[in-house]
Enzyme design. Structure first.
Site, PDB file in Angstrom:
ATOM      1  N   HIS A 362       0.655  -1.226  -0.115  1.00 15.12           N
ATOM      2  CA  HIS A 362      -0.094  -0.096   0.003  1.00 15.12           C
ATOM      3  C   HIS A 362       0.781   1.317  -0.023  1.00 15.12           C
ATOM      4  O   HIS A 362       0.124   2.234  -0.297  1.00 15.12           O
ATOM      5  CB  HIS A 362      -0.996   0.076   1.161  1.00 15.12           C
ATOM      6  CG  HIS A 362      -2.208  -0.603   0.954  1.00 15.12           C
ATOM      7  ND1 HIS A 362      -3.366  -0.459   0.704  1.00 15.12           N
ATOM      8  CD2 HIS A 362      -2.301  -2.185   1.235  1.00 15.12           C
ATOM      9  CE1 HIS A 362      -4.113  -1.022   0.260  1.00 15.12           C
ATOM     10  NE2 HIS A 362      -3.558  -2.321   0.747  1.00 15.12           N
ATOM     11  N   LYS A 550      -9.231  13.519   3.793  1.00 17.09           N
ATOM     12  CA  LYS A 550      -8.345  12.304   3.794  1.00 17.09           C
ATOM     13  C   LYS A 550      -7.609  12.534   5.288  1.00 17.09           C
ATOM     14  O   LYS A 550      -7.641  13.690   5.641  1.00 17.09           O
ATOM     15  CB  LYS A 550      -7.316  12.263   2.547  1.00 17.09           C
ATOM     16  CG  LYS A 550      -6.765  13.745   2.170  1.00 17.09           C
ATOM     17  CD  LYS A 550      -6.189  13.761   0.935  1.00 17.09           C
ATOM     18  CE  LYS A 550      -7.084  13.786  -0.287  1.00 17.09           C
ATOM     19  NZ  LYS A 550      -6.961  12.423  -1.011  1.00 17.09           N
ATOM     20  N   ARG A 551      -6.846  11.526   5.511  1.00 14.67           N
ATOM     21  CA  ARG A 551      -5.832  11.804   6.690  1.00 14.67           C
ATOM     22  C   ARG A 551      -4.726  13.000   6.273  1.00 14.67           C
ATOM     23  O   ARG A 551      -4.642  13.213   5.252  1.00 14.67           O
ATOM     24  CB  ARG A 551      -4.964  10.599   6.817  1.00 14.67           C
ATOM     25  CG  ARG A 551      -5.745   9.277   7.317  1.00 14.67           C
ATOM     26  CD  ARG A 551      -6.288   9.715   8.698  1.00 14.67           C
ATOM     27  NE  ARG A 551      -5.480   9.848   9.782  1.00 14.67           N
ATOM     28  CZ  ARG A 551      -4.793   8.938  10.509  1.00 14.67           C
ATOM     29  NH1 ARG A 551      -5.033   7.641  10.513  1.00 14.67           N
ATOM     30  NH2 ARG A 551      -4.105   9.426  11.377  1.00 14.67           N
ATOM     31  N   LYS A 556       0.310  14.265   1.450  1.00  8.44           N
ATOM     32  CA  LYS A 556      -1.249  14.759   0.888  1.00  8.44           C
ATOM     33  C   LYS A 556      -1.255  16.238   0.659  1.00  8.44           C
ATOM     34  O   LYS A 556      -2.160  16.546   0.073  1.00  8.44           O
ATOM     35  CB  LYS A 556      -2.168  14.158   1.539  1.00  8.44           C
ATOM     36  CG  LYS A 556      -2.340  12.616   1.890  1.00  8.44           C
ATOM     37  CD  LYS A 556      -3.237  12.241   2.586  1.00  8.44           C
ATOM     38  CE  LYS A 556      -3.490  10.562   2.862  1.00  8.44           C
ATOM     39  NZ  LYS A 556      -4.455  10.059   1.746  1.00  8.44           N
ATOM     40  N   THR A 658      -8.525   6.640  -2.571  1.00 13.02           N
ATOM     41  CA  THR A 658      -9.868   5.878  -2.881  1.00 13.02           C
ATOM     42  C   THR A 658     -11.061   7.169  -2.803  1.00 13.02           C
ATOM     43  O   THR A 658     -12.163   6.961  -3.387  1.00 13.02           O
ATOM     44  CB  THR A 658     -10.235   4.969  -2.221  1.00 13.02           C
ATOM     45  OG1 THR A 658     -10.161   5.175  -0.771  1.00 13.02           O
ATOM     46  CG2 THR A 658      -9.503   3.707  -2.603  1.00 13.02           C
ATOM     47  N   LYS A 662     -14.657   8.252  -4.757  1.00 11.37           N
ATOM     48  CA  LYS A 662     -15.864   8.613  -4.257  1.00 11.37           C
ATOM     49  C   LYS A 662     -16.397  10.011  -4.782  1.00 11.37           C
ATOM     50  O   LYS A 662     -17.577   9.667  -5.067  1.00 11.37           O
ATOM     51  CB  LYS A 662     -15.843   8.396  -2.841  1.00 11.37           C
ATOM     52  CG  LYS A 662     -15.314   7.331  -2.215  1.00 11.37           C
ATOM     53  CD  LYS A 662     -14.867   7.609  -0.728  1.00 11.37           C
ATOM     54  CE  LYS A 662     -14.047   6.571  -0.082  1.00 11.37           C
ATOM     55  NZ  LYS A 662     -13.350   6.812   1.037  1.00 11.37           N
TER      56      LYS A 662
HETATM   57  C1  LIG Z   1     -12.027   6.885   1.515  1.00 16.12           C
HETATM   58  C2  LIG Z   1     -11.794   7.372   2.887  1.00 16.12           C
HETATM   59  C3  LIG Z   1     -10.607   7.679   3.195  1.00 16.12           C
HETATM   60  C4  LIG Z   1      -9.484   7.492   2.079  1.00 16.12           C
HETATM   61  O1  LIG Z   1      -9.149   8.867   1.541  1.00 16.12           O
HETATM   62  P1  LIG Z   1      -7.892   9.130   0.692  1.00 16.12           P
HETATM   63  O2  LIG Z   1      -8.312  10.572  -0.179  1.00 16.12           O
HETATM   64  O3  LIG Z   1      -7.893   7.977  -0.568  1.00 16.12           O
HETATM   65  O4  LIG Z   1      -6.804   8.907   1.393  1.00 16.12           O
HETATM   66  C5  LIG Z   1     -10.120   7.916   4.403  1.00 16.12           C
HETATM   67  N1  LIG Z   1     -11.181   7.963   5.324  1.00 16.12           N
HETATM   68  C6  LIG Z   1     -12.317   7.876   5.124  1.00 16.12           C
HETATM   69  C7  LIG Z   1     -13.320   8.052   6.408  1.00 16.12           C
HETATM   70  C8  LIG Z   1     -12.801   7.421   3.903  1.00 16.12           C
HETATM   71  O5  LIG Z   1     -13.919   7.330   3.757  1.00 16.12           O
END
Ligand SMILES: *Cc1c(COP(=O)(O)O)cnc(C)c1O
Length: 814
Positions: A362, A550-551, A556, A658, A662
């Protein structure tokens, strides 16, 4: 007969009466006087009953059919709420909605009663949850194994602009979906000494002295796929001290020691480590991982023997996917069981393991690559360490024979080196397949961290791009858009990801575009209401919503976004701003509690929020909102409402992402770098329907190799950027204690050229330029909505169903 065929027969009246009866029986009150939390629990228990009935039958049935099972091994599952998701997948949502209405309850308010199960940190754990949904929907017999953390991912509160971590008590009312399996208990051994005795029959006997035993007890959660015949199982292990455990000590009068040892045993499943992409190396974490894999492998071996009698067919009936290196000890644990308990030879055991296990990588961030001090592992897991040593020694011999004298190569490829056990090397060596999570990430693995392995075993490597389930991320998160898509092309896309592309021609249909636009507008109003109710924050639904969720991690680049908002602020204040529609910038991010820079960036974002909203020159044009406590439920609300999706990681660092998928599915346009799955999103939608900026990975690699990046020179050439950076140190940013942001400032462009490891300043001008394009594109409504429709229509490829099909074909050979 599947789950739904038998449930769809239920009428609204029946469901209503069942819920009412359940309220009485569980709580001894009538619906009239019940608390809404009680009504939620009763309704959820009714859903659960139906699932359990069929689950039991189907599990029994699928046992006998001899099909290969997929086992997903992961330390994290970011599940979120289950009530609505289960109802939609069962095809019972409307029935329950009406039944609850007749009882005087709004289903939306009932949904809000459920805790968000956050047994994961971020993308990795959410991927695992999406995959189980897809496995079930595709009717692939499967079971996910994890840890039943008593406290999941911490709850984030913001005080004075700063993050504070509170314990997450998700499990208090969560038992609703769980089935405890007191019949599935396995002992897991830690520590002690191991003695190898060779019997007269030439067989090895392993004897343990003074080991500590912890019991793993199973808790099963059904994962209901869409109209699925076969709910997947999520089996979470909970740690218990055996009752014999403290007896000896108690009898010896050592009460404190007995209690302390019990607590140590049970601490194993107490809490999820809140570190994302960071390996901290705590001993308790190693205990957690071994606890997970030991219980799992014991169970799998036992049930395979019960069913087939012969372990030699194990790999024909079970494919195990190791999600990141956390569960990597499953491999030596399996070998241990085969050799120590089942009489396999070393060669047989290693060969069977190789055919059973596969590994998903990952991240290539060096701080995330899992390494354990050899000493710790040897002390805590003596037998496992011995097995890893043997794998390592045999492998070193082989490399040495093929490349005599190349000690560097041996050092790079070895598992144990410099007193550390390198888990990624263990995985690559002992698994049949190794995959990255996007096409770019797959290639980077081959050319960087695993280059040596790739030269020897090219056939092991591949890239399988991540995906998200359209059931939750469209069906649950965006019911208005789901209905519009249903009405336009039918509901086939819920189970056939290819079908959503049938929406593409409607991008050119003015009345469809209008309907699509209305959906987004209504979602923004709903998001605004939800923000006010759940977070006490006002969001103007008439504004553009630009989201980065995101985190919090430096790679990022939330920092770049925050600095850019300061640039917009300066532009407005100094009267040189481009025209832009009023925009709300939403940030949602949790920082690891020990990650100081990340927490500083949260403080900065909140300070920028204060600055722009307290200045009347800017407050009506730009707003900054920090969405506290980002979790799956928050993500569902946000993706439905967002117009712009910020995916701005430093090229080469985001393995896939991911949330980009979404947002895309819900018609937000991506503003992003050529990184991770963004590249594939760009390929799918075409350059007109995405906004790409910043350095490509090749360019950054070159600068890194030459050491030619000079952030100071970048700043010196850009007066606007200088102005922005000055905010960090000149006191113009409001903070409750008068503190400033010197650390961030000096990390970016210190004297002497180094600094800005994530190329924030390097990409800043490019970001600024493309951001202006986004803003002018937004006001061309026809084109914008048409692009948004194309994004939804092209999101099929990013369904986790497609990802699971790829795993099934390329890796699991189902
Ligand atoms: C999808 C999701 C993530 C992942 O987000 P990335 O932008 O791909 O790092 C992290 N936290 C939550 C709650 C999510 O739904």
């Amino acid at each position: 007969m599947g789950l739904t065929s038998n449930m769809n027969k239920q009428t609204v009246d029946e469901v209503r009466d069942r819920i009412a009866r359940r309220v009485r029986r569980e709580f001894g009150v009538t619906v009239k006087s019940a608390a809404i939390q009680q009504v939620y629990q009763a309704a959820a228990l009714c859903v659960r009953d139906d699932i359990m009935d069929v689950w039991a039958d189907e599990r029994e049935r699928s046992k006998g059919d001899g099909r290969k099972n997929v086992v997903y091994l992961c330390a994290e599952y970011l599940i979120g709420r289950a009530f609505t998701n289960n109802l939609i997948n069962l095809g019972m949502y409307e029935t329950y909605e009406k039944a609850l209405e007749e009882l005087g309850f709004d289903i939306g308010a009932i949904e809000e009663q459920e805790a968000d199960a956050g047994l994961g940190n971020g993308g990795l754990g959410r991927l695992a949850a999406c995959f189980l949904d897809s496995l079930s929907t595709l009717n692939i017999p499967s079971i996910g194994f994890g840890i039943r953390y008593e406290y999941g991912f911490f709850r984030q509160e913001i005080h004075d602009g700063m993050q504070r971590e509170m314990p997450d008590t998700w499990s208090i009312d969560r038992d609703v979906w769980e089935a405890e399996r007191a019949d599935r208990v396995f002992p897991v051994q830690f520590g002690g000494q191991v003695e190898e005795q060779w019997g007269a029959d030439g067989r090895l006997k392993v004897v343990y002295h003074n080991a500590q035993t912890v019991l793993a007890e199973a808790c099963d959660i059904p994962i209901v796929g869409y109209r699925s015949k076969l709910p997947a199982t999520l089996r979470l292990w909970r740690a218990h001290a055996p009752s014999s455990f403290d007896l000896t000590r108690f009898n010896q009068g050592d009460f404190e020691g007995a209690v302390a040892e019990r607590e140590l045993a049970e601490s194993i499943s107490k809490v999820l480590y809140p570190d994302d992409s960071h390996n901290q190396g705590q001993e308790l974490r190693l205990r957690q991982f071994y606890f997970l894999v030991s219980a799992t492998m014991q169970f799998l071996v036992q049930s395979h023997k019960n069913q087939y009698g012969d372990l030699r067919t194990f790999a024909d009936k079970i494919a195990v996917q190791i999600n990141d290196t956390h569960p990597a000890l499953a491999v030596p644990e399996f070998i241990r069981i085969l050799i120590d308990e089942e009489g396999f030879t070393w060669e047989e055991a290693v060969d069977l393991a190789q055919r059973t296990f596969n590994y998903t990588n990952h991240t290539i961030l060096p701080e995330a690559l899992e390494c354990w001090p050899a000493e710790t592992m040897q002390r805590l897991l003596p037998r496992i360490y011995r097995i890893i040593e043997t794998i390592d020694a045999r492998f070193r011999d082989r490399v040495w024979r093929n490349h005599p004298g190349d000690a560097d190569l041996v050092g790079r490829m070895a598992i144990i080196n410099g007193g550390k056990v390198r888990m990624a090397n263990l995985c690559v060596l002992s698994c049949g397949h190794v995959n990255g999570v996007s096409q770019l990430h797959g290639r980077i693995l081959q050319s960087t961290v695993f280059r040596d392995f790739y030269t020897v075993y090219p056939e092991r490597f591949c890239g399988i791009t991540n995906g998200v389930t359209q059931r939750r991320w469209l069906g649950v998160a965006n019911p208005r858009l789901r209905r519009l898509v249903d009405d336009t092309i039918g509901e086939g896309f819920m189970t056939d990801w290819r079908k959503i592309s049938e929406l593409e021609p409607f991008a050119a249909d003015a009345s469809f575009r209008q309907a699509y636009d209305q959906v987004k507008a209504a979602n923004k109003v709903e998001f605004s209401n939800w923000m006010l109710k759940s977070r006490g924050v006002e969001v103007d639904p008439a504004m553009v919503i630009d989201a980065q969720a995101k985190r919090l991690h430096e790679y990022k680049r939330q920092l770049m976004k925050a600095l850019h908002i300061l640039a917009i602020y300066d532009g407005i204040v100094e009267g040189r701003a481009h025209k832009m529609p009023p925009t709300t910038f939403v940030f949602a991010a949790k920082a690891a509690p020990g990650y100081k820079r990340a927490k500083d960036i949260i403080r900065l974002i909140n300070s920028v929020a204060k600055l722009v909203s307290s200045d009347e020159r800017t407050r009506d044009l730009i707003r900054v909102v920090f969405l506290e406590n980002y979790d799956v439920t928050a993500a569902q609300h946000l993706v439905a409402a967002a117009d712009i999706s910020e995916q701005i990681s430093t090229a080469g660092m985001e393995a896939s992402g991911t949330s980009n998928m979404k947002f895309m599915l819900n018609g937000a346009l991506t503003l992003g770098t050529m990184d991770g799955a963004n590249i594939e999103i760009a390929e799918q939608v075409g350059p007109k329907n995405i906004f790409i900026f910043g350095a490509r990975v090749e360019e950054l690699d070159r600068m890194k190799a030459e050491g030619s990046y000079n952030p100071r020179a970048v700043v010196e050439a850009n007066p606007h950027l200088q102005r922005v950076l000055r905010h960090l140190v000149d006191g113009s940013l409001p903070t409750s204690d008068g503190s400033r942001f010197e650390d961030i400032y000096y990390s970016l462009a210190p004297e002497g050229g180094q600094g800005d490891a994530y190329f924030v300043l390097h990409d800043f001008a490019s970001y600024d330029q493309v951001f202006a394009q986004v803003m002018s594109a937004y006001v061309d409504r026809d084109r914008w909505i048409s692009s948004a429709v194309v994004n939804t229509a092209k999101a099929g490829y990013f369904s986790s169903d497609r990802a699971i099909e790829d795993y099934a074909n390329q890796i699991w050979q189902l």
